[in-house]
Motif scaffolding. Structure first.
Motif, PDB file in Angstrom:
ATOM      1  N   CYS A   1       0.856  -1.186   0.000  1.00 25.82           N
ATOM      2  CA  CYS A   1       0.000   0.000   0.000  1.00 25.82           C
ATOM      3  C   CYS A   1       0.897   1.242   0.000  1.00 25.82           C
ATOM      4  O   CYS A   1       1.611   1.509   0.969  1.00 25.82           O
ATOM      5  N   VAL A   2       0.853   1.970  -1.127  1.00 26.87           N
ATOM      6  CA  VAL A   2       1.737   3.120  -1.335  1.00 26.87           C
ATOM      7  C   VAL A   2       0.962   4.410  -1.079  1.00 26.87           C
ATOM      8  O   VAL A   2      -0.052   4.674  -1.734  1.00 26.87           O
ATOM      9  N   HIS A   3       1.438   5.204  -0.125  1.00 26.28           N
ATOM     10  CA  HIS A   3       0.763   6.464   0.187  1.00 26.28           C
ATOM     11  C   HIS A   3       1.014   7.504  -0.894  1.00 26.28           C
ATOM     12  O   HIS A   3       0.100   8.165  -1.377  1.00 26.28           O
ATOM     13  N   SER A   4       2.294   7.676  -1.277  1.00 24.29           N
ATOM     14  CA  SER A   4       2.632   8.683  -2.288  1.00 24.29           C
ATOM     15  C   SER A   4       4.050   8.445  -2.794  1.00 24.29           C
ATOM     16  O   SER A   4       4.787   7.616  -2.247  1.00 24.29           O
ATOM     17  N   VAL A   5       4.406   9.212  -3.823  1.00 24.80           N
ATOM     18  CA  VAL A   5       5.717   9.047  -4.464  1.00 24.80           C
ATOM     19  C   VAL A   5       6.317  10.421  -4.725  1.00 24.80           C
ATOM     20  O   VAL A   5       5.595  11.352  -5.078  1.00 24.80           O
ATOM     21  N   GLU A   6       7.630  10.541  -4.527  1.00 20.95           N
ATOM     22  CA  GLU A   6       8.349  11.749  -4.935  1.00 20.95           C
ATOM     23  C   GLU A   6       9.425  11.258  -5.901  1.00 20.95           C
ATOM     24  O   GLU A   6      10.262  10.441  -5.516  1.00 20.95           O
ATOM     25  N   THR A   7       9.389  11.744  -7.140  1.00 26.18           N
ATOM     26  CA  THR A   7      10.243  11.106  -8.142  1.00 26.18           C
ATOM     27  C   THR A   7      11.682  11.614  -8.172  1.00 26.18           C
ATOM     28  O   THR A   7      12.563  10.923  -8.650  1.00 26.18           O
ATOM     29  N   CYS A   8      11.940  12.798  -7.688  1.00 22.56           N
ATOM     30  CA  CYS A   8      13.317  13.310  -7.746  1.00 22.56           C
ATOM     31  C   CYS A   8      13.739  13.908  -6.410  1.00 22.56           C
ATOM     32  O   CYS A   8      14.119  15.085  -6.327  1.00 22.56           O
ATOM     33  N   GLY A   9      13.700  13.114  -5.360  1.00 22.97           N
ATOM     34  CA  GLY A   9      14.095  13.591  -4.035  1.00 22.97           C
ATOM     35  C   GLY A   9      15.605  13.766  -3.952  1.00 22.97           C
ATOM     36  O   GLY A   9      16.360  13.054  -4.609  1.00 22.97           O
ATOM     37  N   THR A  10      16.041  14.719  -3.141  1.00 22.23           N
ATOM     38  CA  THR A  10      17.489  14.950  -3.012  1.00 22.23           C
ATOM     39  C   THR A  10      17.955  14.946  -1.550  1.00 22.23           C
ATOM     40  O   THR A  10      19.141  15.162  -1.290  1.00 22.23           O
ATOM     41  N   VAL A  11      17.036  14.731  -0.609  1.00 19.46           N
ATOM     42  CA  VAL A  11      17.457  14.789   0.796  1.00 19.46           C
ATOM     43  C   VAL A  11      17.353  13.439   1.519  1.00 19.46           C
ATOM     44  O   VAL A  11      17.810  13.315   2.652  1.00 19.46           O
ATOM     45  N   ASP A  12      16.746  12.460   0.878  1.00  8.97           N
ATOM     46  CA  ASP A  12      16.535  11.178   1.554  1.00  8.97           C
ATOM     47  C   ASP A  12      17.508  10.118   1.051  1.00  8.97           C
ATOM     48  O   ASP A  12      17.105   9.074   0.537  1.00  8.97           O
ATOM     49  N   GLY A  13      18.802  10.402   1.214  1.00  6.88           N
ATOM     50  CA  GLY A  13      19.826   9.478   0.743  1.00  6.88           C
ATOM     51  C   GLY A  13      20.695  10.151  -0.303  1.00  6.88           C
ATOM     52  O   GLY A  13      20.444  11.291  -0.688  1.00  6.88           O
ATOM     53  N   PRO A  14      21.740   9.435  -0.760  1.00  8.05           N
ATOM     54  CA  PRO A  14      22.666  10.049  -1.726  1.00  8.05           C
ATOM     55  C   PRO A  14      22.060  10.206  -3.124  1.00  8.05           C
ATOM     56  O   PRO A  14      21.220   9.407  -3.531  1.00  8.05           O
ATOM     57  N   GLY A  15      22.495  11.249  -3.829  1.00  4.78           N
ATOM     58  CA  GLY A  15      22.088  11.437  -5.226  1.00  4.78           C
ATOM     59  C   GLY A  15      20.608  11.734  -5.381  1.00  4.78           C
ATOM     60  O   GLY A  15      19.934  12.145  -4.435  1.00  4.78           O
ATOM     61  N   ILE A  16      20.125  11.503  -6.596  1.00  7.53           N
ATOM     62  CA  ILE A  16      18.697  11.729  -6.877  1.00  7.53           C
ATOM     63  C   ILE A  16      17.939  10.446  -6.549  1.00  7.53           C
ATOM     64  O   ILE A  16      18.324   9.349  -6.976  1.00  7.53           O
ATOM     65  N   ARG A  17      16.882  10.597  -5.758  1.00 11.64           N
ATOM     66  CA  ARG A  17      16.167   9.424  -5.251  1.00 11.64           C
ATOM     67  C   ARG A  17      14.722   9.393  -5.751  1.00 11.64           C
ATOM     68  O   ARG A  17      14.047  10.434  -5.834  1.00 11.64           O
ATOM     69  N   TYR A  18      14.275   8.201  -6.029  1.00  7.00           N
ATOM     70  CA  TYR A  18      12.841   7.935  -6.222  1.00  7.00           C
ATOM     71  C   TYR A  18      12.349   7.556  -4.828  1.00  7.00           C
ATOM     72  O   TYR A  18      12.761   6.542  -4.270  1.00  7.00           O
ATOM     73  N   VAL A  19      11.508   8.396  -4.234  1.00  9.88           N
ATOM     74  CA  VAL A  19      11.103   8.169  -2.838  1.00  9.88           C
ATOM     75  C   VAL A  19       9.662   7.655  -2.799  1.00  9.88           C
ATOM     76  O   VAL A  19       8.742   8.317  -3.287  1.00  9.88           O
ATOM     77  N   LEU A  20       9.535   6.483  -2.208  1.00  7.98           N
ATOM     78  CA  LEU A  20       8.228   5.840  -2.111  1.00  7.98           C
ATOM     79  C   LEU A  20       7.781   5.916  -0.650  1.00  7.98           C
ATOM     80  O   LEU A  20       8.498   5.442   0.235  1.00  7.98           O
ATOM     81  N   PHE A  21       6.647   6.503  -0.401  1.00  4.56           N
ATOM     82  CA  PHE A  21       6.135   6.612   0.967  1.00  4.56           C
ATOM     83  C   PHE A  21       5.067   5.529   1.156  1.00  4.56           C
ATOM     84  O   PHE A  21       4.042   5.550   0.462  1.00  4.56           O
ATOM     85  N   LEU A  22       5.330   4.596   2.061  1.00  3.59           N
ATOM     86  CA  LEU A  22       4.363   3.525   2.295  1.00  3.59           C
ATOM     87  C   LEU A  22       3.380   3.911   3.389  1.00  3.59           C
ATOM     88  O   LEU A  22       3.720   4.673   4.308  1.00  3.59           O
TER      89      LEU A  22
END
Ligand code: SF4
Length: 267
Positions: A29-50
């Motif tokens: 169950c996926v709450h939301s997605v951020e496709t180009c995160g830069t603060v949640d880990g190194p580099g550009i991140r695909y961030v999936l919020f469960l």
């Protein structure tokens, strides 16, 4: 949700040996997605919020993620297809996927299946967690976790319970698992005046982190802020931190200096 048999011959939970088709069909169950995160880990991140969180942090800005049903059901296969589109960004920036929440460990089998497929395709995996997870469940995803962003809320068990509604025994056990497996960790700690900022709180936190040794690669102290208060109010959630002001820059600098005395890599 897709049911998969996760029990190996020793009766332990495990994803090894589960056919690839079943792994790809695992649902979460996926709450939301951020496709180009830069603060949640190194580099550009695909961030999936469960969706789903068992904690009730007094300063939570995302109470809309608390319910395990607060999202859309998606298969690992669907997420992998989306992720592949961002591969050039990951390669160029040293990025990858970050799974956050809510508390993503609540969907351990889905998380494990997703990370396993990411590793099969050479995608860096990062888990953003409170660490509130049963060790047997953590076994499902830690083999394929490259980096953990561990949000320690409080090192003291009683104060942790008062701040989050749960005790931190499980979280400490999870941290020991990370140490045993030598998984790199970035620590985040929110400084809340009156709840987490006493010098003894910081000492206790630092002793805990020093005990985890070389896996601690970064320690970030974040000042509590009140931006999430509106969302909480709208949802009718009692604000236990009414009247608490963000810590001053001077107080934050003193806390960072205190932690550096322990030799920790404070940002
Ligand atoms: S762990 Fe995160 S999502 Fe859960 S209550 Fe705390 S701040 Fe909110």
């Amino acid at each position: 949700m897709m049911m998969i048999d996760l029990t190996d011959s020793d009766g332990e939970l495990a994803l090894a040996g589960v056919p690839e088709a079943q792994i790809l069909a695992t649902k979460g169950c996926v709450h939301s997605v951020e496709t180009c995160g830069t603060v949640d880990g190194p580099g550009i991140r695909y961030v999936l919020f469960l969706a789903g969180c068992p904690l009730r942090c007094a300063y939570c800005h995302n109470p809309d993620t608390w319910s395990p049903q607060a999202g859309e059901i998606k298969m690992v296969e669907t997420i992998m297809a989306e992720l592949r589109r961002y591969r050039p960004y990951f390669t160029a920036s040293g990025g990858g996927i970050t799974v956050s929440g809510g508390e993503p460990a609540m969907q351990a089998a889905f998380l494990g299946a997703l990370f396993q497929r990411c590793h099969a395709e050479g995608i860096h995996t990062c888990l953003d967690t409170s660490g509130y997870c049963e060790p047997a469940q953590a076994e499902l995803f830690l083999d394929d976790t490259d980096l953990v962003l561990l949000d320690i809320k409080q090192a003291d068990p009683d104060k942790h319970k008062a701040l989050t509604g749960v005790d931190n025994e499980r979280i400490l056990a999870f941290a020991r698992m990370l140490k045993d497996r030598a998984i790199p960790v970035w620590i985040r700690y929110v400084v809340v005046p009156g709840s987490t900022d006493a010098p003894e709180d910081i000492d206790q936190l630092c002793r805990l982190l020093v005990g985890l040794g070389g896996i601690i690669r970064r320690v970030t102290f974040l000042p509590y802020h009140t931006l999430g208060a509106g969302k909480r109010e709208e949802m009718g959630i009692t604000n236990a931190l009414v009247g608490v002001k963000p810590p001053s820059e001077t107080a934050m600098a003193a806390i960072r200096a205190q932690a550096r005395q322990y030799g920790l890599p404070v940002e």
